[in-house]
Design a protein around this motif. Structure first.
Motif, PDB file in Angstrom:
ATOM      1  N   SER A 525       0.822  -1.217   0.000  1.00 28.09           N
ATOM      2  CA  SER A 525       0.000   0.000   0.000  1.00 28.09           C
ATOM      3  C   SER A 525       0.852   1.262   0.000  1.00 28.09           C
ATOM      4  CB  SER A 525      -0.927   0.012   1.218  1.00 28.09           C
ATOM      5  OG  SER A 525      -1.862  -1.033   1.140  1.00 28.09           O
ATOM      6  N   GLY A 586      -7.429  -4.307  -3.485  1.00 29.29           N
ATOM      7  CA  GLY A 586      -6.575  -3.531  -2.590  1.00 29.29           C
ATOM      8  C   GLY A 586      -7.246  -2.236  -2.169  1.00 29.29           C
ATOM      9  N   LYS A 587      -6.619  -1.558  -1.239  1.00 28.10           N
ATOM     10  CA  LYS A 587      -7.154  -0.308  -0.718  1.00 28.10           C
ATOM     11  C   LYS A 587      -6.389   0.874  -1.303  1.00 28.10           C
ATOM     12  CE  LYS A 587      -8.770  -2.156   3.731  1.00 28.10           C
ATOM     13  NZ  LYS A 587     -10.201  -1.924   3.474  1.00 28.10           N
TER      14      LYS A 587
END
Length: 803
Positions: A525, A586-587
């Protein structure tokens, strides 16, 4: 598995016809696949009677024929021409009357007619045994005992039985029903009638003249072993009633002793084996395994190499029988056998199954042992067979029953709740009705409370091991047809559609994408801010910076999945893996004046070739529409309707935005070359970025089922020239609004711009699929629809129709 209708009636009252009984059995789960009439002799000897030859003289016109007169009863004297050399006056014979049909042992049936043979009238036929299916001999006519009553139907004299065979599609779990009494148990449960078990109360040893001891060395493989001896027996042909019982289920009679073991097997479900006691050395039976590689000759004369797991029945010197599977060549019953050791045992299914597979042996006994037999039935079956042998083969019961049963197999205890019964069945049943059904199935109800009870299940019900099995037993006897269904067919009464869960949702989408050739990736991330700064990218919020960052490479939380995905692409392409399909859940993160933002996204990447080079065609490079198809698959899997619009995106050279109502689901398109170069990627990349939250909230796990239409589809094609800026979505919208009923599908199978097409124009080749679900379309209806569409194209899009 075959059942005899007449045989079943020995154990329970059955006023129903064979077809009605088949319906009862099927409703309880014993599916009857067929009901066929059966006769122990083909044709049942109908139209044949016992007669007496009164006179017999030579035929005046044939040397090898005789003229006879035959008394067939009721005052009827028939002239019959006979060709048998052994025919003589005073004989009792079988006569086929005119009009009857005889069924020979070999050959086709034929009808008897009154006729003239060499000028003499013949009204019937005096029969040989092979001519009427009673044997194979054609040496002469069949001569009966002198006391055979004249006029008696031959079927009655020979005790020919008419019956019905019920073919059961027995499922592997229902070993308890693999016998006539086993099937009678289900009839009892369905009808409430009692079963009549044959009595063995008269069993008692006549003497102790023949004692054979038993030692079980492997009690895991043989939990129970019972045996008894009989001496002074006479092995011979079985009586007619016993042969008829075996014939009625497709078995061939052998001799009285072997036939009795087969009879008791199919009566009770308990396999038995009879040994010639004089072949048992040392006066002892030993149940054990032998060393791997030991040679053993089975009843079929084949030598087999045993494994160390093959359970054997042995004497003190060697093996006699492969336990539960097949007998040995030298220890079985023969015409010379005088003394018998009768075995009735319970063997572990796993041992029998492995042995049967290893040696490729399947027998009636192994069929039952592999599935599980009743350990509490061995002694009853042993006594039943011993009494029958003493009755039909003579001799005496010469020992007490030897019963090795070191650890009694107890009933299984299963906790059951009424709530689960009613939930799984889909109907509330009274507790009293539940108890009655279970008790009729020999399942004892114990410790009942308002909430539930404990069920005590006998060992012979090897398939009932958990609460759901108890519910199944209740339901099959209560009757599936007695469960009311809602007006709209569904499965909610069994289990509602599950609540949506985000983790299962993403897992489902991931499985679908993996099945389409995508590989899942999981990236960090944290990324570097330089990507956005150098390319002047903005995502509607400020990046979230890491305060104590380890390096500039991991300085911010990502605002898009694009760059970390491009890094993975670069890593693979640099290692010669250039044809890539990837996806990632995903973020992404951002900082706004009102706080921080965190959002789940689904990213898809396609680069390189969509299809590798092969002998049929060159490599096909991946393009926008390969990505679009994958995105459409995701949206269709979620059941989301959408609209697509062209979009200007700072990351994409060109692309489309996907909308559902007022909300944007995501975007897809070709990544700008400058962004690819920044990540070290030198080939085209197509990228889609979708909101997982919107996909999840719009997804619907329910689905509708429609009947397939009975009427044919029709395909029509249309070519037209349109303005260059007209999109296929606009074409489809116009088609759907112009013709809402008959257009099932529309495709563009060719798009052309260039030579012979005016500047600013392009040519579409469209395919339309038309269907009326209520009838077959006529040419007139199809033409009207296509004319309306062409008129709409010409009026609303200034199209030129190419004809």
């Amino acid at each position: 598995m075959t059942l005899s209708y007449s045989w079943l009636k020995q154990y329970i009252d059955i006023p129903e016809s064979p077809e009605q009984l088949a319906s009862i059995l099927t409703s309880t789960g014993l599916e009857v696949e067929s009901v066929e009439p059966f006769e122990t002799v083909k044709g049942g000897l109908r139209g044949l009677v016992i007669g007496e030859v009164l006179t017999c003289v030579k035929h005046p016109n044939a040397d090898k024929l005789s003229l006879t007169t035959v008394d067939v009863g009721a005052g009827r004297i028939l002239p019959i021409v006979c060709g048998a050399a052994n025919v003589a006056a005073g004989q009792k014979v079988v006569v086929a009357l005119p009009g009857s049909t005889v069924h020979p042992t070999a050959g086709e049936p034929f009808q008897i007619k009154s006729a003239k043979i060499r000028g003499e009238v013949s009204e019937g036929m005096i029969c040989a045994e092979d001519e009427i299916g009673l044997g194979a001999s054609h040496a002469g006519i069949l001569v009966l005992p002198a006391n055979a009553p004249i006029g008696t139907p031959a079927a009655e004299f020979f005790q020919i039985e008419s019956d019905y065979q019920l073919e059961i599609g027995l499922t592997p779990n229902r070993a308890d029903a693999a016998s006539h009494i086993g099937a009678a148990r289900d009839i009892k449960a369905a009808t409430g009638r009692d079963i009549r078990w044959p009595s063995v109360d008269n069993f008692k040893p006549d003497n102790q003249a023949l004692s054979i001891s038993v030692a079980v060395e492997n009690t895991d493989a043989c939990p129970r072993y019972s045996g008894v001896t009989l001496s002074g027996v006479t092995v011979k042909e079985s009586p007619a009633w016993l042969k008829n019982r075996l014939l009625s289920i497709g078995l061939t009679p052998i001799n009285n002793v072997v036939d009795i073991t087969n009879f008791v097997l199919h009566e009770t479900g308990q396999p038995l084996h009879a040994f010639d006691a004089d072949q048992i050395r040392g006066g002892q039976i030993v149940v054990k395994t032998l060393p791997a590689g030991t040679a053993f000759v089975t009843l079929d004369g084949k030598e087999r190499k045993l494994s160390s797991n093959d359970l054997m029945i042995c004497d003190r010197e060697a093996g006699l029988c492969i336990a539960g599977v097949f007998g040995g060549l030298n220890s079985g019953i023969s015409d010379k056998t005088k003394n018998i050791f009768l075995e009735s045992a319970c063997f572990a299914p796993s041992y029998i199954r492995k042995t049967g597979q290893l040696h490729q042996l399947k027998t009636d006994a192994s069929f039952r042992f592999e599935r599980g037999t009743d350990p509490n039935l061995t002694v009853y079956a042993l006594k039943r067979a011993a009494l029958l042998i003493r009755e039909l083969a003579g001799g005496t019961i010469s020992s007490d029953v030897v019963d090795v049963y070191p650890t009694k197999i107890q009933n299984r205890k299963i906790e059951v709740s009424y709530a689960n019964i009613n939930r799984l069945i889909g109907k509330v049943l009274p507790a009293a009705r539940i108890h009655t059904i279970l008790q009729s199935l020999d399942i004892e109800v114990m410790q009942a409370t308002p909430q539930g009870f404990s069920a005590s299940v006998p060992p012979y019900r090897v398939d009932v091991t958990q609460e759901a099995d108890i519910v199944e037993e209740i339901l099959r006897i209560y009757g599936f047809n007695n469960i009311e269904l809602s007006e709209i067919a569904g499965t909610d009464y069994l289990a509602a559609f599950p609540e949506k869960a985000s983790h299962t949702f993403t897992h489902t989408l991931g499985e679908m994408l993996s099945g389409q050739g995508f590989y899942e990736i999981l990236t960090n991330s944290l990324t570097r801010q330089a990507y956005q700064q150098r390319l002047n990218l903005s995502y509607g919020s400020e990046p979230v910076e890491v305060l104590n960052k380890l390096s500039e490479e991991q300085g911010i939380l990502r605002q898009t999945l694009l760059f970390t995905g491009l890094e993975v692409l670069s890593h693979n392409i640099n290692r010669k893996q250039k044809d890539i399909r990837l996806y990632e859940f995903g973020k992404v993160y951002g900082k706004t004046p009102t706080g921080y933002r965190e959002e789940d996204r689904l990213a898809l990447y396609i680069s390189g070739n969509a299809e590798a080079e092969n002998w049929r065609r060159p490599a096909q490079p991946a393009g926008y529409f390969d990505l679009a198809q994958a995105v459409v698959n995701v949206l269709q899997r979620c059941g989301i309707s959408y609209e697509q619009k062209p979009v200007r995106d700072s990351q994409l050279e060109y692309g489309m935005a996907l909308w559902t109502g007022p909300q944007e689901i995501g975007r897809l398109g070709k990544v700008k070359a400058a962004l690819c170069r920044e990540a070290g990627v030198k080939q085209d990349v197509f990228f889609a970025d979708l909101s997982v939250d919107l996909l999840f909230s719009g997804a619907n796990p329910r689905f509708d089922v429609k009947e397939i239409t009975r009427f044919p589809e029709v395909r029509r094609d249309l070519s037209l020239v349109l303005d260059q800026q007209v999109t296929f979505a606009e074409i489809e919208f116009l088609v759907r609004t112009t013709e809402k009923k008959l257009i099932r599908d529309i495709i563009a199978f060719d798009v052309y711009e260039g030579e012979k097409i005016p500047p600013g124009k392009k040519a579409y080749a469209l395919g339309f699929t038309l269907l009326d679900e209520t009838k077959t379309l006529t040419d007139e209806e199809i033409d009207k629809t296509m004319n309306r569409l062409m008129a709409a194209f010409e009026k609303q899009m200034s199209a030129v129709i190419r004809k």
